[in-house]
Design a protein around this motif. Sequence first.
Motif, PDB file in Angstrom:
ATOM      1  N   GLY A 228       0.785  -1.227   0.000  1.00  0.00           N
ATOM      2  CA  GLY A 228       0.000   0.000   0.000  1.00  0.00           C
ATOM      3  C   GLY A 228       0.820   1.282   0.000  1.00  0.00           C
ATOM      4  N   PRO A 229       1.775   1.445   0.927  1.00  0.00           N
ATOM      5  CA  PRO A 229       2.576   2.679   0.921  1.00  0.00           C
ATOM      6  C   PRO A 229       3.314   2.906  -0.398  1.00  0.00           C
ATOM      7  CG  PRO A 229       2.829   1.528   3.011  1.00  0.00           C
ATOM      8  CD  PRO A 229       2.066   0.611   2.110  1.00  0.00           C
ATOM      9  N   LEU A 230       3.795   1.829  -1.032  1.00  0.00           N
ATOM     10  CA  LEU A 230       4.472   1.969  -2.323  1.00  0.00           C
ATOM     11  C   LEU A 230       3.494   2.437  -3.396  1.00  0.00           C
ATOM     12  CD1 LEU A 230       6.917   1.595  -4.155  1.00  0.00           C
ATOM     13  CD2 LEU A 230       6.267  -0.813  -4.415  1.00  0.00           C
ATOM     14  N   VAL A 231       2.293   1.855  -3.405  1.00  0.00           N
ATOM     15  CA  VAL A 231       1.273   2.263  -4.381  1.00  0.00           C
ATOM     16  C   VAL A 231       0.934   3.739  -4.197  1.00  0.00           C
ATOM     17  CG1 VAL A 231      -1.115   1.924  -5.130  1.00  0.00           C
ATOM     18  CG2 VAL A 231       0.333  -0.062  -4.601  1.00  0.00           C
ATOM     19  N   ILE A 232       0.792   4.165  -2.942  1.00  0.00           N
ATOM     20  CA  ILE A 232       0.489   5.573  -2.666  1.00  0.00           C
ATOM     21  C   ILE A 232       1.619   6.471  -3.152  1.00  0.00           C
ATOM     22  CG2 ILE A 232       0.146   7.258  -0.825  1.00  0.00           C
ATOM     23  CD1 ILE A 232      -2.272   5.488  -1.365  1.00  0.00           C
ATOM     24  N   SER A 233       2.855   6.041  -2.940  1.00  0.00           N
ATOM     25  CA  SER A 233       4.007   6.838  -3.372  1.00  0.00           C
ATOM     26  C   SER A 233       4.044   6.992  -4.885  1.00  0.00           C
ATOM     27  CB  SER A 233       5.306   6.185  -2.889  1.00  0.00           C
ATOM     28  OG  SER A 233       5.368   6.173  -1.481  1.00  0.00           O
ATOM     29  N   LEU A 234       3.700   5.921  -5.620  1.00  0.00           N
ATOM     30  CA  LEU A 234       3.767   5.942  -7.077  1.00  0.00           C
ATOM     31  C   LEU A 234       2.582   6.659  -7.712  1.00  0.00           C
ATOM     32  CD1 LEU A 234       4.992   2.288  -7.778  1.00  0.00           C
ATOM     33  CD2 LEU A 234       6.344   4.397  -7.841  1.00  0.00           C
ATOM     34  N   THR A 235       1.534   6.872  -6.949  1.00  0.00           N
ATOM     35  CA  THR A 235       0.342   7.518  -7.505  1.00  0.00           C
ATOM     36  C   THR A 235       0.156   8.917  -6.916  1.00  0.00           C
ATOM     37  OG1 THR A 235      -1.022   6.361  -5.840  1.00  0.00           O
ATOM     38  CG2 THR A 235      -0.849   5.363  -8.033  1.00  0.00           C
ATOM     39  N   VAL A 236      -0.346   8.991  -5.702  1.00  0.00           N
ATOM     40  CA  VAL A 236      -0.693  10.282  -5.103  1.00  0.00           C
ATOM     41  C   VAL A 236       0.537  11.157  -4.864  1.00  0.00           C
ATOM     42  CG1 VAL A 236      -1.688  11.386  -3.069  1.00  0.00           C
ATOM     43  CG2 VAL A 236      -2.766   9.353  -4.042  1.00  0.00           C
ATOM     44  N   VAL A 237       1.570  10.596  -4.234  1.00  0.00           N
ATOM     45  CA  VAL A 237       2.752  11.400  -3.901  1.00  0.00           C
ATOM     46  C   VAL A 237       3.474  11.852  -5.164  1.00  0.00           C
ATOM     47  CG1 VAL A 237       4.983  11.400  -2.729  1.00  0.00           C
ATOM     48  CG2 VAL A 237       3.014  10.279  -1.662  1.00  0.00           C
ATOM     49  N   ALA A 238       3.585  10.961  -6.140  1.00  0.00           N
ATOM     50  CA  ALA A 238       4.348  11.284  -7.349  1.00  0.00           C
ATOM     51  C   ALA A 238       3.570  12.123  -8.356  1.00  0.00           C
ATOM     52  CB  ALA A 238       4.826   9.993  -8.011  1.00  0.00           C
ATOM     53  N   HIS A 239       2.240  11.936  -8.412  1.00  0.00           N
ATOM     54  CA  HIS A 239       1.481  12.570  -9.502  1.00  0.00           C
ATOM     55  C   HIS A 239       0.271  13.384  -9.034  1.00  0.00           C
ATOM     56  CE1 HIS A 239       3.919  10.393 -12.381  1.00  0.00           C
ATOM     57  NE2 HIS A 239       3.694   9.271 -11.706  1.00  0.00           N
ATOM     58  N   GLY A 240       0.104  13.554  -7.745  1.00  0.00           N
ATOM     59  CA  GLY A 240      -0.955  14.431  -7.248  1.00  0.00           C
ATOM     60  C   GLY A 240      -2.346  13.998  -7.657  1.00  0.00           C
ATOM     61  N   ALA A 241      -3.112  14.949  -8.188  1.00  0.00           N
ATOM     62  CA  ALA A 241      -4.510  14.688  -8.535  1.00  0.00           C
ATOM     63  C   ALA A 241      -4.631  13.578  -9.572  1.00  0.00           C
ATOM     64  CB  ALA A 241      -5.165  15.965  -9.057  1.00  0.00           C
ATOM     65  N   VAL A 242      -3.686  13.506 -10.510  1.00  0.00           N
ATOM     66  CA  VAL A 242      -3.719  12.418 -11.495  1.00  0.00           C
ATOM     67  C   VAL A 242      -3.564  11.063 -10.795  1.00  0.00           C
ATOM     68  CG1 VAL A 242      -2.526  11.420 -13.484  1.00  0.00           C
ATOM     69  CG2 VAL A 242      -2.832  13.893 -13.330  1.00  0.00           C
ATOM     70  N   GLY A 243      -2.724  11.024  -9.762  1.00  0.00           N
ATOM     71  CA  GLY A 243      -2.565   9.798  -8.987  1.00  0.00           C
ATOM     72  C   GLY A 243      -3.854   9.378  -8.317  1.00  0.00           C
ATOM     73  N   TRP A 244      -4.629  10.355  -7.828  1.00  0.00           N
ATOM     74  CA  TRP A 244      -5.933  10.038  -7.235  1.00  0.00           C
ATOM     75  C   TRP A 244      -6.874   9.441  -8.281  1.00  0.00           C
ATOM     76  CZ3 TRP A 244      -6.510   9.296  -2.392  1.00  0.00           C
ATOM     77  CH2 TRP A 244      -5.870  10.074  -1.421  1.00  0.00           C
ATOM     78  N   LEU A 245      -6.802   9.950  -9.505  1.00  0.00           N
ATOM     79  CA  LEU A 245      -7.636   9.404 -10.575  1.00  0.00           C
ATOM     80  C   LEU A 245      -7.265   7.953 -10.879  1.00  0.00           C
ATOM     81  CD1 LEU A 245      -7.758  12.404 -13.090  1.00  0.00           C
ATOM     82  CD2 LEU A 245      -9.604  11.589 -11.607  1.00  0.00           C
ATOM     83  N   VAL A 246      -5.970   7.661 -10.852  1.00  0.00           N
ATOM     84  CA  VAL A 246      -5.523   6.283 -11.083  1.00  0.00           C
ATOM     85  C   VAL A 246      -6.036   5.366  -9.982  1.00  0.00           C
ATOM     86  CG1 VAL A 246      -3.500   4.777 -11.206  1.00  0.00           C
ATOM     87  CG2 VAL A 246      -3.488   6.983 -12.380  1.00  0.00           C
ATOM     88  N   LEU A 247      -5.930   5.811  -8.733  1.00  0.00           N
ATOM     89  CA  LEU A 247      -6.436   5.005  -7.620  1.00  0.00           C
ATOM     90  C   LEU A 247      -7.938   4.792  -7.743  1.00  0.00           C
ATOM     91  CD1 LEU A 247      -4.571   6.255  -4.402  1.00  0.00           C
ATOM     92  CD2 LEU A 247      -4.425   4.013  -5.488  1.00  0.00           C
ATOM     93  N   ALA A 248      -8.655   5.845  -8.121  1.00  0.00           N
ATOM     94  CA  ALA A 248     -10.109   5.720  -8.282  1.00  0.00           C
ATOM     95  C   ALA A 248     -10.443   4.646  -9.312  1.00  0.00           C
ATOM     96  CB  ALA A 248     -10.706   7.065  -8.688  1.00  0.00           C
ATOM     97  N   GLY A 249      -9.740   4.669 -10.435  1.00  0.00           N
ATOM     98  CA  GLY A 249      -9.973   3.652 -11.456  1.00  0.00           C
ATOM     99  C   GLY A 249      -9.632   2.263 -10.966  1.00  0.00           C
ATOM    100  N   LEU A 250      -8.571   2.138 -10.166  1.00  0.00           N
ATOM    101  CA  LEU A 250      -8.164   0.841  -9.639  1.00  0.00           C
ATOM    102  C   LEU A 250      -9.233   0.261  -8.721  1.00  0.00           C
ATOM    103  CD1 LEU A 250      -5.636  -0.999  -9.792  1.00  0.00           C
ATOM    104  CD2 LEU A 250      -4.817   0.135  -7.710  1.00  0.00           C
ATOM    105  N   PHE A 251      -9.764   1.092  -7.821  1.00  0.00           N
ATOM    106  CA  PHE A 251     -10.805   0.621  -6.904  1.00  0.00           C
ATOM    107  C   PHE A 251     -12.073   0.233  -7.666  1.00  0.00           C
ATOM    108  CE2 PHE A 251      -8.688   3.295  -3.461  1.00  0.00           C
ATOM    109  CZ  PHE A 251      -8.201   2.191  -2.787  1.00  0.00           C
ATOM    110  N   ALA A 252     -12.495   1.073  -8.592  1.00  0.00           N
ATOM    111  CA  ALA A 252     -13.724   0.792  -9.347  1.00  0.00           C
ATOM    112  C   ALA A 252     -13.586  -0.485 -10.170  1.00  0.00           C
ATOM    113  CB  ALA A 252     -14.066   1.978 -10.246  1.00  0.00           C
ATOM    114  N   LEU A 253     -12.436  -0.657 -10.825  1.00  0.00           N
ATOM    115  CA  LEU A 253     -12.226  -1.839 -11.661  1.00  0.00           C
ATOM    116  C   LEU A 253     -12.187  -3.118 -10.825  1.00  0.00           C
ATOM    117  CD1 LEU A 253     -11.624  -3.012 -14.457  1.00  0.00           C
ATOM    118  CD2 LEU A 253      -9.197  -2.604 -14.013  1.00  0.00           C
TER     119      LEU A 253
END
Length: 420
Positions: free
Chosen positions: A376-401
């Motif tokens: 989990g912490p690695l996923v957060i680092s590669l998405t939210v921490v590294a890419h901000g709002a775009v990272g949140w969009l990626v996480l949203a798609g991951l959860f929905a899928l």
Amino acid sequence: MTSAAARPPSASRPGLLGRLLPDDPLLRGLALMSLVNTVGNGLFVTVSVLFLTRSVGLTPGRVALGLTAAGACGVFAGVPMGRLADKVGSKRLLLVIGPLEAAAVLGYAFVRSFVAYVVLACVATVLERGAAAVRSVLIARALPAERQVRARALLRSVMNAGLVVGSTGAAVALQANTYAGYVTMMALDAASFLGAAALLAGLTLPSEERRRTPGAATEKHRTALRDRRYLVVTALHAVLELQLAVLTVGMPLWIVLATDAPAAVVAAVNVVNCLLVVVFQVRASRGVDSVPTAARACSRGGAVLAAACLVYAAAQYSPAAAAAATALAGALVHSLGELLTSAGGWTLSLDLADPRSHGEYQGVFMSGQAAAHVLGPLVISLTVVAHGAVGWLVLAGLFALAGVTLVPASRVPASPHPAA
């Protein structure tokens, strides 16, 4: 879902007290065990990192590295512990694990080096993750199938209440910031493991004879590590379990680094989440009583978690007060998704398992959750921490899928395999 007449007396008793202290003697005993244990866990978890940095002298980086190594070890604990529970019985095994966990916690008081810390953290985490799998087996064997999801929901409410109490009590040790104060918290945590074991020893449990479903006697014995359907469902639910890292890692970093909200909002988000789980987890589990309803609950939960990610992302573009309100609104939505995916996961983990090998199956499911907590912490680092709002969009798609895919994955017939 059982009818009102078939529910235990506690189900008809209104209010939070009725949900946390049921009238059913067995469930009440299990709830008291969870309460005692998690109060101790709340004490330890709150002070452990500061103890290791301030009293032992480890750097934050080394503490994090040790926790990562321990988490990786915990991923592999569930299956062997579950298989052992199948052989010797879950109650008997828990009565051994409890004192060992107490000894491991006390061992932190004697840590003086990084190597000793890593070894002890790995041992303690293996015991913790193994105990979680074995407790799941105990519930599967001790309670009728129609009551297990509600029981797990109630126990999760109790666990969160215990963590809140323990964390609040640990504030005294944090304020004192002394070696003696930290060690006292560890001793109390160790006592909680022994207390929970004593409560378990006093419980009269039904026979742990393996429960069989209709037709099970004529079916080939399945093993979890060769059950493709179960492995796929476990993996998809593990993706949904990344929500914990969003709450404990993603949100704190996002609030502090990317928004104008005050840092105190981090604590408020955690309090909101804990209270909602305490109050609503039992209610959220109602009607989640079969594989189809559980899969749909996970699908809805995934969609709600995706919505929460979008709300969190919006906090970046708001002034301080609005950002704080947006973060708290996101926490409300997030908690609803967590309630749904938790309830669905319990039913899937039980109903898709071969009842003759509950220990192994629960071990696999718990290992999936443990893997999500490690990654989990690695996923957060590669998405939210590294890419901000775009990272949140990626996480949203991951959860929905993951949520949507769980529905057809749970419908695939199990392929029987000879047990390994």
